[in-house]
Design an enzyme around this catalytic site. Structure first.
Site, PDB file in Angstrom:
ATOM      1  N   SER A  68     -87.067  39.252  43.786  1.00 52.60           N
ATOM      2  CA  SER A  68     -86.689  39.052  42.388  1.00 52.60           C
ATOM      3  C   SER A  68     -85.750  37.835  42.278  1.00 52.60           C
ATOM      4  O   SER A  68     -86.122  36.746  42.705  1.00 52.60           O
ATOM      5  CB  SER A  68     -86.058  40.341  41.843  1.00 52.60           C
TER       6      SER A  68
ATOM      7  N   ASP B 123     -96.493  44.646  38.727  1.00 47.68           N
ATOM      8  CA  ASP B 123     -95.196  43.975  38.821  1.00 47.68           C
ATOM      9  C   ASP B 123     -94.753  43.432  37.464  1.00 47.68           C
ATOM     10  O   ASP B 123     -95.573  43.183  36.574  1.00 47.68           O
ATOM     11  CB  ASP B 123     -95.315  42.816  39.816  1.00 47.68           C
TER      12      ASP B 123
ATOM     13  N   HIS C 296     -92.598  46.099  40.639  1.00 48.62           N
ATOM     14  CA  HIS C 296     -91.575  45.145  41.046  1.00 48.62           C
ATOM     15  C   HIS C 296     -90.910  45.561  42.356  1.00 48.62           C
ATOM     16  O   HIS C 296     -90.516  44.712  43.156  1.00 48.62           O
ATOM     17  CB  HIS C 296     -90.527  45.013  39.937  1.00 48.62           C
TER      18      HIS C 296
END
Length: 303
Positions: free
Chosen positions: A103, A243, A270
């Site tokens: 991320s 995601d 995610h």
């Protein structure tokens, strides 16, 4: 703890080594900004038995590390310098140093590679696109449109009124967005809830922004699509079907770097290291071992 220097003084950042292998040393960059190493706790169950040494690391401002309040510290450039100081403190080098960013950590890992890729043996970008504007478009045109229109309107109304701290905001986001696109396990593992409770919201809001449907903070203009060809080291892009990041963009990124491969987790979101673990770790381990053995990496990585 590793003592790092910043423009306003010296601070301690926390790291912890898991395993021992002089040939493979993997440093993990957590998300957020302002997240914690806790999102990576499942790595122990998969990497420890594969002879992969890895390092937990809480970035400055996060959890076990010092948490200064000076907002001048929260820039991409300063975080990159911090990672380089941590690398030196851990004595990682181009013969054994693998970097994985998840991320926000993927932004940080990319930026580190642009400045210091001569120190890297391998790079892994987990669930991060290379353009803030492309992410915003995906969030608005795909993710948001997947919500019930009434739910989306209620979320947008709260955001428009700068009322994201209202408990109703999370009450709407959690079942309608987080459970679909952040982690699909039900119930969430205890560690996911624990990690979210330790998020430094001040840093997160300053850099990411309050909304989960795009970037509005200091990162809103970040874009490195045109620079991906500069990355020469073997690089794995990891995405997932559900995601928050566009899996097609992740596949495209793998074609832009010099030695790219891609892993799209079919059941993951995610946090696919949690909700599609077998696929995620089989691909990650194969990539690292291929690079370590100087073998060609498949694209996509087959598992």
């Amino acid at each position: 703890m590793i003592l790092i220097e910043t423009p306003i003084g010296k601070f301690n950042v926390w790291t912890k080594r898991i395993g021992s292998n002089p040939q493979i040393k993997l440093l993990l960059l957590h998300g957020g900004p302002g997240g914690t190493h806790e999102f990576f706790e499942c790595f122990e169950s998969f990497l420890s038995n594969e002879g992969i040494e890895f390092y937990y690391y809480d970035q400055l401002g996060s959890f076990f590390s010092d948490t200064p309040s000076d907002t001048s510290l929260w820039t991409v450039e300063r975080f990159v310098d911090e990672v380089e100081q941590v690398r030196k403190g851990l004595e990682l080098n181009k013969d054994n140093f693998y970097l994985l960013g998840h991320s926000w950590g993927g932004i940080l890992a990319l930026e580190y590679a642009f400045s210091y890729q001569s120190n890297l043996k391998g790079l892994i970008i987990s669930s991060m696109m290379s353009s803030a504007s492309d992410y915003v478009k995906y969030a608005e045109n795909v993710l948001a449109k997947g919500l019930d229109p009434k739910v989306l309107k209620a979320i947008k109304d709260l955001e428009a009124n700068n009322d994201c701290q209202n408990p109703k905001y999370m009450e709407l986001l959690t079942p309608n967005f987080y459970y679909k696109h952040v982690c699909r396990l039900q119930p969430w593992p205890e560690v996911i809830n624990r990690a979210f409770s330790h998020l430094n919201n001040d840093i997160y809001t300053l850099m990411q922004g309050p909304s989960e449907f795009g970037l509005s903070g200091l990162l809103k203009d970040w874009d490195r699509k045109g620079d991906l060809s500069k990355i020469q080291v073997p690089t794995l892009m990891i995405g997932a079907t559900f995601d928050t990041m566009d899996p097609e963009h992740m596949q495209w990124m793998a074609t832009q770097v010099k030695q790219g491969s891609v892993l799209i987790c079919p059941k993951g979101s995610h946090c696919s290291m949690w909700d599609d673990q077998e696929y995620y770790f089989a691909g990650l381990i194969k990539f690292i071992k291929n690079v370590n053995n100087n073998e060609k990496c498949d694209s996509p990585v087959s598992v």
